[in-house]
Scaffold this motif. Structure first.
Motif, PDB file in Angstrom:
ATOM      1  N   THR A 198       0.801  -1.221   0.000  1.00 56.06           N
ATOM      2  CA  THR A 198       0.000   0.000   0.000  1.00 56.06           C
ATOM      3  C   THR A 198       0.833   1.271   0.000  1.00 56.06           C
ATOM      4  OG1 THR A 198      -0.123   0.083   2.416  1.00 56.06           O
ATOM      5  CG2 THR A 198      -1.826  -1.201   1.264  1.00 56.06           C
ATOM      6  N   ILE A 199       2.138   1.167   0.247  1.00 55.86           N
ATOM      7  CA  ILE A 199       2.925   2.394   0.362  1.00 55.86           C
ATOM      8  C   ILE A 199       3.254   2.982  -1.004  1.00 55.86           C
ATOM      9  CG2 ILE A 199       3.937   1.755   2.571  1.00 55.86           C
ATOM     10  CD1 ILE A 199       6.532   1.113   1.052  1.00 55.86           C
ATOM     11  N   LYS A 200       3.417   4.271  -1.024  1.00 52.53           N
ATOM     12  CA  LYS A 200       3.887   4.995  -2.194  1.00 52.53           C
ATOM     13  C   LYS A 200       4.966   5.955  -1.698  1.00 52.53           C
ATOM     14  CE  LYS A 200      -0.376   4.702  -4.814  1.00 52.53           C
ATOM     15  NZ  LYS A 200      -0.003   3.856  -5.879  1.00 52.53           N
ATOM     16  N   PRO A 201       6.169   5.423  -1.480  1.00 53.05           N
ATOM     17  CA  PRO A 201       7.219   6.220  -0.832  1.00 53.05           C
ATOM     18  C   PRO A 201       7.733   7.340  -1.720  1.00 53.05           C
ATOM     19  CG  PRO A 201       8.105   4.149  -1.585  1.00 53.05           C
ATOM     20  CD  PRO A 201       6.618   4.098  -1.831  1.00 53.05           C
ATOM     21  N   ALA A 202       8.108   8.425  -1.067  1.00 53.87           N
ATOM     22  CA  ALA A 202       8.747   9.536  -1.773  1.00 53.87           C
ATOM     23  C   ALA A 202      10.189   9.156  -2.071  1.00 53.87           C
ATOM     24  CB  ALA A 202       8.697  10.784  -0.898  1.00 53.87           C
ATOM     25  N   ARG A 203      10.784   9.926  -2.930  1.00 45.50           N
ATOM     26  CA  ARG A 203      12.189   9.696  -3.236  1.00 45.50           C
ATOM     27  C   ARG A 203      13.055  10.078  -2.038  1.00 45.50           C
ATOM     28  NH1 ARG A 203      14.057   9.893  -8.881  1.00 45.50           N
ATOM     29  NH2 ARG A 203      12.262   9.535 -10.215  1.00 45.50           N
ATOM     30  N   ALA A 204      14.010   9.232  -1.728  1.00 47.00           N
ATOM     31  CA  ALA A 204      15.014   9.561  -0.725  1.00 47.00           C
ATOM     32  C   ALA A 204      16.086  10.420  -1.390  1.00 47.00           C
ATOM     33  CB  ALA A 204      15.631   8.278  -0.172  1.00 47.00           C
ATOM     34  N   LYS A 205      16.884  11.103  -0.591  1.00 45.51           N
ATOM     35  CA  LYS A 205      18.003  11.859  -1.146  1.00 45.51           C
ATOM     36  C   LYS A 205      19.026  10.880  -1.722  1.00 45.51           C
ATOM     37  CE  LYS A 205      17.808  15.689   2.122  1.00 45.51           C
ATOM     38  NZ  LYS A 205      18.534  16.382   3.211  1.00 45.51           N
ATOM     39  N   VAL A 206      19.787  11.340  -2.697  1.00 49.51           N
ATOM     40  CA  VAL A 206      20.848  10.521  -3.279  1.00 49.51           C
ATOM     41  C   VAL A 206      21.777  10.010  -2.175  1.00 49.51           C
ATOM     42  CG1 VAL A 206      22.910  10.592  -4.754  1.00 49.51           C
ATOM     43  CG2 VAL A 206      20.759  11.577  -5.565  1.00 49.51           C
ATOM     44  N   SER A 207      22.143  10.877  -1.240  1.00 53.31           N
ATOM     45  CA  SER A 207      23.043  10.474  -0.145  1.00 53.31           C
ATOM     46  C   SER A 207      22.423   9.382   0.717  1.00 53.31           C
ATOM     47  CB  SER A 207      23.412  11.677   0.715  1.00 53.31           C
ATOM     48  OG  SER A 207      22.250  12.256   1.286  1.00 53.31           O
ATOM     49  N   GLU A 208      21.108   9.430   0.927  1.00 51.90           N
ATOM     50  CA  GLU A 208      20.439   8.406   1.735  1.00 51.90           C
ATOM     51  C   GLU A 208      20.432   7.063   1.024  1.00 51.90           C
ATOM     52  OE1 GLU A 208      17.250  11.261   4.111  1.00 51.90           O
ATOM     53  OE2 GLU A 208      16.740  10.524   2.104  1.00 51.90           O
ATOM     54  N   VAL A 209      20.275   7.097  -0.299  1.00 48.67           N
ATOM     55  CA  VAL A 209      20.310   5.854  -1.078  1.00 48.67           C
ATOM     56  C   VAL A 209      21.704   5.246  -1.003  1.00 48.67           C
ATOM     57  CG1 VAL A 209      19.970   4.804  -3.353  1.00 48.67           C
ATOM     58  CG2 VAL A 209      18.459   6.664  -2.606  1.00 48.67           C
ATOM     59  N   TYR A 210      22.738   6.073  -1.157  1.00 45.45           N
ATOM     60  CA  TYR A 210      24.107   5.565  -1.064  1.00 45.45           C
ATOM     61  C   TYR A 210      24.410   5.032   0.337  1.00 45.45           C
ATOM     62  CZ  TYR A 210      25.852   6.647  -5.702  1.00 45.45           C
ATOM     63  OH  TYR A 210      26.079   6.626  -7.049  1.00 45.45           O
ATOM     64  N   THR A 211      23.891   5.692   1.361  1.00 45.69           N
ATOM     65  CA  THR A 211      24.089   5.197   2.737  1.00 45.69           C
ATOM     66  C   THR A 211      23.475   3.811   2.889  1.00 45.69           C
ATOM     67  OG1 THR A 211      24.185   7.426   3.653  1.00 45.69           O
ATOM     68  CG2 THR A 211      23.572   5.656   5.171  1.00 45.69           C
ATOM     69  N   GLN A 212      22.280   3.597   2.330  1.00 43.47           N
ATOM     70  CA  GLN A 212      21.623   2.290   2.409  1.00 43.47           C
ATOM     71  C   GLN A 212      22.401   1.235   1.626  1.00 43.47           C
ATOM     72  OE1 GLN A 212      18.828   1.475   4.332  1.00 43.47           O
ATOM     73  NE2 GLN A 212      19.595  -0.567   3.849  1.00 43.47           N
ATOM     74  N   ILE A 213      22.892   1.613   0.471  1.00 46.65           N
ATOM     75  CA  ILE A 213      23.686   0.681  -0.347  1.00 46.65           C
ATOM     76  C   ILE A 213      24.928   0.236   0.436  1.00 46.65           C
ATOM     77  CG2 ILE A 213      25.132   0.492  -2.418  1.00 46.65           C
ATOM     78  CD1 ILE A 213      23.118   2.495  -3.759  1.00 46.65           C
ATOM     79  N   GLU A 214      25.635   1.194   1.008  1.00 48.12           N
ATOM     80  CA  GLU A 214      26.837   0.868   1.783  1.00 48.12           C
ATOM     81  C   GLU A 214      26.489  -0.029   2.976  1.00 48.12           C
ATOM     82  OE1 GLU A 214      29.407   4.273   2.718  1.00 48.12           O
ATOM     83  OE2 GLU A 214      28.390   5.311   1.071  1.00 48.12           O
TER      84      GLU A 214
END
Length: 198
Positions: A119-135
């Motif tokens: 049911t969620i429709k998440p907003a875009r995270a910041k580029v830095s937040e995506v890289y933090t999650q990847i790391e």
């Protein structure tokens, strides 16, 4: 997690198509013209398919990562592999659908979905937040996996470390990129190609 064939075909080609490394042949049947000419529109089929396929793979990876199976060597290896695949999907997505980290780490990245919720429709995270999650995913994966075998059917812990090195390169974090790459070369059973054989 299984990737759709369209994503497997598209993602490795996109970098070359957007550069001057290739040309489109007249016998190409009009494939990849939008990528080659930078003529994307918001309804472009390849872009939509790549986005959907990546999030389907993330969904499947999340099911493994968030599984309630008891912790064993096998379940830890599988969680590590799923974390590596999720990181790879987010890395592909953020490279394709966001500004480069080195241009603007605070720009809109891609939505981070870490739990199953239809049911969620998440907003875009910041580029830095995506890289933090990847790391985080790749470091967690490295710690969970025990497999160091080199073959094409399993993800080893040093595959996660090699991908982490590449992530650091895209961030412009040269020291961590070198450290991670040398860990793969020195401890992962890989070797660098000599100058003469390059």
């Amino acid at each position: 997690p299984v990737l759709n064939l369209s994503m497997l075909n598209e993602v490795p080609l996109i970098g070359d198509l957007l550069s001057d490394n290739v040309f489109i042949s007249t016998t190409n049947s009009n494939r990849y013209i939008a990528e080659f000419t930078y003529a994307y529109i918001n309804t472009h089929g390849n872009a939509l398919d790549t986005w959907n396929d990546a999030y389907n793979a993330i969904l499947r990876a999340n099911n493994v990562i968030n599984s309630t199976l008891p912790v064993t060597a096998v379940s830890s290896q599988l969680r590590g592999e799923a974390l590596t695949l999720r990181a790879l999907m987010y890395f592909s997505l953020v490279k394709l659908y966001a500004k480069p980290f080195t241009a603007d780490p605070n720009a809109e990245g891609v939505p981070l979905v870490l739990q199953f919720d239809p049911t969620i429709k998440p907003a875009r995270a910041k580029v830095s937040e995506v890289y933090t999650q990847i790391e985080k995913d790749l470091n967690d994966a490295f710690g969970l996996m025990t497999n160091t075998a080199k073959n094409s059917s399993l993800i080893s812990k040093f595959v996660a470390k090699a991908l982490l090195s590449r992530v650091y390169l895209y961030k412009g974090d040269w020291n961590n990129a070198k450290t991670a790459a040398l860990d793969v070369v020195n401890n992962g059973g890989y070797s660098l190609v000599s100058d003469a054989n390059f």
